[in-house]
Design a protein around this motif. Structure first.
Motif, short mmCIF file in Angstrom:
data_model
loop_
_atom_site.label_atom_id
_atom_site.label_comp_id
_atom_site.label_asym_id
_atom_site.label_seq_id
_atom_site.Cartn_x
_atom_site.Cartn_y
_atom_site.Cartn_z
N MET A 1 0.84 -1.19 0.00
CA MET A 1 0.00 0.00 0.00
C MET A 1 0.87 1.24 0.00
O MET A 1 1.85 1.31 0.72
N THR A 2 0.50 2.21 -0.83
CA THR A 2 1.22 3.47 -0.86
C THR A 2 1.09 4.16 0.49
O THR A 2 0.00 4.29 1.03
N GLN A 3 2.22 4.57 1.04
CA GLN A 3 2.21 5.31 2.29
C GLN A 3 2.45 6.78 1.98
O GLN A 3 3.40 7.13 1.28
N VAL A 4 1.61 7.64 2.53
CA VAL A 4 1.67 9.06 2.22
C VAL A 4 1.97 9.83 3.50
O VAL A 4 1.43 9.54 4.57
N ALA A 5 2.85 10.82 3.38
CA ALA A 5 3.18 11.71 4.49
C ALA A 5 2.98 13.15 4.05
O ALA A 5 3.23 13.50 2.89
N VAL A 6 2.52 13.99 4.98
CA VAL A 6 2.36 15.41 4.74
C VAL A 6 3.30 16.15 5.69
O VAL A 6 3.28 15.91 6.90
N VAL A 7 4.12 17.03 5.13
CA VAL A 7 5.12 17.77 5.91
C VAL A 7 4.95 19.26 5.64
O VAL A 7 4.98 19.68 4.48
N THR A 8 4.79 20.05 6.68
CA THR A 8 4.73 21.50 6.47
C THR A 8 6.13 22.10 6.59
O THR A 8 6.98 21.58 7.30
N GLY A 9 6.35 23.18 5.85
CA GLY A 9 7.69 23.78 5.82
C GLY A 9 8.71 22.84 5.23
O GLY A 9 9.84 22.74 5.72
N ALA A 10 8.33 22.16 4.14
CA ALA A 10 9.13 21.05 3.61
C ALA A 10 10.19 21.45 2.61
O ALA A 10 10.97 20.61 2.17
N SER A 11 10.27 22.72 2.24
CA SER A 11 11.18 23.11 1.16
C SER A 11 12.60 23.36 1.63
O SER A 11 13.52 23.50 0.81
N ARG A 12 12.83 23.40 2.95
CA ARG A 12 14.17 23.71 3.44
C ARG A 12 14.29 23.27 4.90
O ARG A 12 13.32 22.89 5.54
#
Length: 235
Positions: A1-12
């Motif tokens: 199963m595809t595992q998905v994560a959401v991260v804020t401020g992820a660009s640096r």
């Protein structure tokens, strides 16, 4: 199963380092950030979504852009915003911006995704700060909001553990990022006196890899020695 994560401020900074760890562990990562075009890291399963956490009305809009939301197993509340000044010099706009990014947005995101995380027995990570429990000159608003975030994470841990949703509060000390860009202090040149984002990400990695059945609800991460230095400004 595809595992998905959401991260804020992820660009640096810490957010990008945590995103790389999640990618290494097989997650598809959706990163929320204000300026995705400034990120120079590219990977097939790393998707940056433009979103400004200062505006709560936009949060449902960028969450809708995640195509496989029902597969989300991890939420990392990492995005930060700081203004350090004597209280009389902090405008109402700056106080409101910090409140929204540091406290309101993590609460709204956690609320928005909790049903999915319950279904997937997922995890929520909060990136706190030692400013949330120690005195920081001119950092009274920032420190108070981080203290609020810490308490929210602790209470959420107790609320969600009965549903097998793990909540983790990671509290870093001095970390060498652009957090200090607009301050008159910065980490010392001694590498023992500061953390780097990859070290914080490695803490997250070790938590995720531990399958022993224990939970780390809260962890403080500090460098070996304490040193800061004042910046030298050219006249």
């Amino acid at each position: 199963m595809t595992q998905v994560a959401v991260v804020t401020g992820a660009s640096r900074g810490i957010g990008l380092s945590i995103s790389k760890v999640l990618l290494e562990l097989g997650y598809t990562v959706y990163g929320i950030c204000r300026n995705p075009e400034t990120c120079n890291f590219y990977e097939e399963n790393f998707h940056l979504i433009k979103g400004d956490l200062k505006d709560p009305k936009t949060i449902p809009i960028f969450l809708e852009q995640i195509p496989n939301r029902d597969k989300i197993r991890i939420l990392v509340n990492n995005a930060g915003l700081s203004y350090f000044a004597p209280i009389e010099e902090l405008s109402s706009d700056k106080i409101s911006e910090m409140t929204q990014v540091l406290l309101n947005a993590p609460m709204i995101l956690s609320s928005s995704l909790t049903r999915i995380l319950k279904q997937n027995e997922g995890r929520i990570f909060f990136i706190g700060s030692v400013s949330g429990f120690q005195i920081s000159p001119w950092g009274n608003v920032y420190g108070s909001l981080k203290a609020g975030l810490h308490q929210f994470a602790r209470l959420l841990y107790d609320e969600l553990r009965k549903y097998s949703v793990k909540v983790h509060l990671v509290i870093p000390d001095i970390t060498k990022t652009d957090f200090y860009h607009d301050l008159n202090i910065e980490p010392d040149s001694d590498p023992r006196s500061y953390l780097i984002p990859d070290q914080i990400a490695n803490v997250v990695k070790q938590i995720l890899l531990d399958q022993s059945g224990l939970v780390v609800p809260e962890i403080v991460v500090r460098p070996e020695v304490f040193k800061l230095k004042r910046k030298k400004f050219q006249k």
